[in-house]
Design a protein around this motif. Structure first.
Motif, PDB file in Angstrom:
ATOM      1  N   GLY A 297      12.258  -2.721  -1.245  1.00  0.00           N
ATOM      2  CA  GLY A 297      12.958  -3.871  -1.794  1.00  0.00           C
ATOM      3  C   GLY A 297      14.260  -3.433  -2.435  1.00  0.00           C
ATOM      4  N   GLU A 298      15.059  -4.385  -2.778  1.00  0.00           N
ATOM      5  CA  GLU A 298      16.288  -4.062  -3.503  1.00  0.00           C
ATOM      6  C   GLU A 298      15.922  -3.541  -4.885  1.00  0.00           C
ATOM      7  OE1 GLU A 298      19.330  -4.123  -2.230  1.00  0.00           O
ATOM      8  OE2 GLU A 298      18.417  -4.695  -0.338  1.00  0.00           O
TER       9      GLU A 298
ATOM     10  N   ALA B  58       7.998   1.502  -8.214  1.00  0.00           N
ATOM     11  CA  ALA B  58       7.721   0.061  -8.255  1.00  0.00           C
ATOM     12  C   ALA B  58       9.017  -0.742  -8.285  1.00  0.00           C
ATOM     13  CB  ALA B  58       6.854  -0.264  -9.478  1.00  0.00           C
ATOM     14  N   ARG B  59       9.969  -0.306  -9.087  1.00  0.00           N
ATOM     15  CA  ARG B  59      11.249  -1.023  -9.168  1.00  0.00           C
ATOM     16  C   ARG B  59      11.997  -0.962  -7.841  1.00  0.00           C
ATOM     17  NH1 ARG B  59      11.293   1.531 -14.102  1.00  0.00           N
ATOM     18  NH2 ARG B  59      12.764   3.125 -13.373  1.00  0.00           N
ATOM     19  N   ASP B  60      11.963   0.192  -7.191  1.00  0.00           N
ATOM     20  CA  ASP B  60      12.633   0.321  -5.904  1.00  0.00           C
ATOM     21  C   ASP B  60      12.083  -0.679  -4.887  1.00  0.00           C
ATOM     22  OD1 ASP B  60      14.339   2.277  -6.729  1.00  0.00           O
ATOM     23  OD2 ASP B  60      13.252   3.939  -5.794  1.00  0.00           O
ATOM     24  N   TYR B  61      10.800  -0.907  -4.942  1.00  0.00           N
ATOM     25  CA  TYR B  61      10.153  -1.841  -4.017  1.00  0.00           C
ATOM     26  C   TYR B  61      10.217  -3.283  -4.510  1.00  0.00           C
ATOM     27  CZ  TYR B  61       7.999   1.456  -0.705  1.00  0.00           C
ATOM     28  OH  TYR B  61       7.781   2.379   0.280  1.00  0.00           O
ATOM     29  N   GLY B  62      10.573  -3.474  -5.762  1.00  0.00           N
ATOM     30  CA  GLY B  62      10.635  -4.822  -6.303  1.00  0.00           C
ATOM     31  C   GLY B  62       9.303  -5.364  -6.794  1.00  0.00           C
ATOM     32  N   TYR B  63       8.354  -4.465  -7.115  1.00  0.00           N
ATOM     33  CA  TYR B  63       7.046  -4.906  -7.598  1.00  0.00           C
ATOM     34  C   TYR B  63       6.978  -4.812  -9.120  1.00  0.00           C
ATOM     35  CZ  TYR B  63       5.518  -4.392  -2.745  1.00  0.00           C
ATOM     36  OH  TYR B  63       5.393  -4.505  -1.384  1.00  0.00           O
ATOM     37  N   PRO B  64       6.435  -5.836  -9.788  1.00  0.00           N
ATOM     38  CA  PRO B  64       6.228  -5.746 -11.243  1.00  0.00           C
ATOM     39  C   PRO B  64       5.090  -4.778 -11.554  1.00  0.00           C
ATOM     40  CG  PRO B  64       5.288  -7.777 -10.388  1.00  0.00           C
ATOM     41  CD  PRO B  64       5.991  -7.122  -9.230  1.00  0.00           C
ATOM     42  N   VAL B  65       5.043  -4.307 -12.796  1.00  0.00           N
ATOM     43  CA  VAL B  65       4.045  -3.313 -13.191  1.00  0.00           C
ATOM     44  C   VAL B  65       3.233  -3.820 -14.374  1.00  0.00           C
ATOM     45  CG1 VAL B  65       3.662  -0.962 -14.031  1.00  0.00           C
ATOM     46  CG2 VAL B  65       5.492  -1.416 -12.379  1.00  0.00           C
ATOM     47  N   ASN B  66       1.928  -3.830 -14.226  1.00  0.00           N
ATOM     48  CA  ASN B  66       1.021  -4.146 -15.326  1.00  0.00           C
ATOM     49  C   ASN B  66       0.740  -2.863 -16.109  1.00  0.00           C
ATOM     50  OD1 ASN B  66      -1.977  -4.077 -16.311  1.00  0.00           O
ATOM     51  ND2 ASN B  66      -1.440  -6.246 -16.250  1.00  0.00           N
TER      52      ASN B  66
ATOM     53  N   VAL C  69       0.846  -1.198   0.000  1.00  0.00           N
ATOM     54  CA  VAL C  69       0.000   0.000   0.000  1.00  0.00           C
ATOM     55  C   VAL C  69       0.877   1.243   0.000  1.00  0.00           C
ATOM     56  CG1 VAL C  69      -1.805   1.277   1.203  1.00  0.00           C
ATOM     57  CG2 VAL C  69      -1.863  -1.211   1.192  1.00  0.00           C
ATOM     58  N   ARG C  70       1.896   1.235   0.851  1.00  0.00           N
ATOM     59  CA  ARG C  70       2.811   2.371   0.931  1.00  0.00           C
ATOM     60  C   ARG C  70       3.501   2.610  -0.408  1.00  0.00           C
ATOM     61  NH1 ARG C  70       5.003   0.806   5.256  1.00  0.00           N
ATOM     62  NH2 ARG C  70       6.819  -0.266   4.420  1.00  0.00           N
ATOM     63  N   ALA C  71       3.824   1.555  -1.124  1.00  0.00           N
ATOM     64  CA  ALA C  71       4.478   1.708  -2.422  1.00  0.00           C
ATOM     65  C   ALA C  71       3.578   2.437  -3.416  1.00  0.00           C
ATOM     66  CB  ALA C  71       4.869   0.336  -2.977  1.00  0.00           C
ATOM     67  N   THR C  72       2.286   2.090  -3.442  1.00  0.00           N
ATOM     68  CA  THR C  72       1.392   2.785  -4.382  1.00  0.00           C
ATOM     69  C   THR C  72       1.213   4.240  -3.985  1.00  0.00           C
ATOM     70  OG1 THR C  72      -0.650   2.160  -3.207  1.00  0.00           O
ATOM     71  CG2 THR C  72       0.154   0.655  -4.911  1.00  0.00           C
ATOM     72  N   GLU C  73       1.184   4.512  -2.687  1.00  0.00           N
ATOM     73  CA  GLU C  73       1.042   5.898  -2.238  1.00  0.00           C
ATOM     74  C   GLU C  73       2.282   6.717  -2.601  1.00  0.00           C
ATOM     75  OE1 GLU C  73      -1.895   5.166   1.600  1.00  0.00           O
ATOM     76  OE2 GLU C  73       0.284   5.217   1.904  1.00  0.00           O
ATOM     77  N   GLU C  74       3.453   6.142  -2.416  1.00  0.00           N
ATOM     78  CA  GLU C  74       4.681   6.853  -2.781  1.00  0.00           C
ATOM     79  C   GLU C  74       4.774   7.054  -4.287  1.00  0.00           C
ATOM     80  OE1 GLU C  74       8.217   5.196  -1.122  1.00  0.00           O
ATOM     81  OE2 GLU C  74       7.436   5.211   0.938  1.00  0.00           O
TER      82      GLU C  74
END
Length: 284
Positions: free
Chosen positions: A276-277, A160-168, A129-134
């Motif tokens: 994330g890394e 998204a990359r900083d957190y390590g989350y993929p992006v649709n 959640v914090r990642a989407t807010e940032e």
């Protein structure tokens, strides 16, 4: 066609935006263990009716949905992230709930979404959640005259990359104004310095949404609710933003976008943790 809004028209959108923020704040306050999604839908419906506003979702029937949509708010739980069809589901401790609302007031529209955690919050859920807010705040920060649409998309993708989350990239942000979905489409991933040059009067709904471990999506049998393909948790944050000569103007900013959330839901900002890394779209 992209329509630039005058300062007076932006102020009329701001009226709609403040109301959208009010409804989402109330839904977040009411979201608690034991509350049914249909109760939240009915509460939002009552607020819209009392205001004399118009739901942008009611009877909405785009090509990607199994329409018409017969609710006034999208409510998505856990691995569901977009276009969640309110249904007979009672919220449980630890559920991740996304509420997405678009409403018209006197002919002008605003659109916003927030994700809250019901009851006990797991750190990994707070983190996404914090990642989407940032990502949303990063996108807003570059929504300035002279920058380009790709700068917004790149800002979201970088977080998204900083957190390590993929992006649709199938669904993303969009223009907004007299209707809910206008040009241009705003991808949640892109290249800085590319695309449409941002000009004062451009109004955009910016909406980063991530799933924890996949960029693929699946649809429920209801034809609307979109989930992560692997069942991983999701989150979605959205604001309607106007580009002005000065700073970006957030038209849907909630009065209490801080750690002091009330009710049974927990804001992502109530906990801090490490990132994330480093490691052709449609509108949401």
């Amino acid at each position: 066609m992209i329509e630039l809004k005058s300062p007076a028209e932006i102020q009329r959108m701001h009226v709609a935006g403040r109301f959208v923020a009010e409804v989402l704040s109330e839904v977040g306050r009411l979201a608690d263990v034991g509350v049914n999604l249909l109760d939240l839908e009915h509460h939002a419906r009552g607020m819209i009716e009392r205001r004399g506003a118009e739901s942008c979702y009611w009877d909405y029937a785009p090509s990607f949905g199994k329409g018409p949509f017969r609710n006034v708010i999208c409510l998505s739980v856990n691995d569901a992230v977009l276009h969640g069809l309110p249904h007979d589901y009672t919220l449980r401790d630890g559920d991740v709930l996304t509420a997405d609302l678009a409403v018209g007031v006197d002919g002008w529209v605003a659109d916003s979404a927030r994700t809250v955690i019901v009851g006990t919050a797991a750190e990994e859920d707070l983190r996404i959640v914090r990642a989407t807010e940032e990502a949303l705040e990063a996108a807003i920060d570059v929504a300035r005259p002279g920058n380009r649409l790709g700068d917004i998309s790149a800002a979201i993708g970088a977080v998204a990359r900083d957190y390590g989350y993929p992006v649709n990239t199938e669904f993303g942000g969009h223009g907004i104004g007299r209707t809910m979905h206008e040009d241009p489409h705003v991808s949640n991933q892109g290249r800085a310095g590319r695309g449409l040059k941002l000009r004062p009067g451009l109004t955009l709904a910016l909406e980063p949404w991530f799933a924890a471990t996949t960029d693929r999506i699946v649809y429920d049998a209801d034809g609307w609710t979109i989930r992560s393909a692997d069942g991983s948790r999701t989150a979605h944050s959205e604001h309607t933003v106007a580009i002005t000569e000065d700073a970006p103007l957030v038209l849907t900013r909630r009065a209490l976008e801080d750690p002091a959330a009330t009710g049974g839901s927990t804001r992502a900002t109530t906990s801090s943790g490490p990132r994330g890394e480093r490691g052709p779209g449609r509108d949401g």
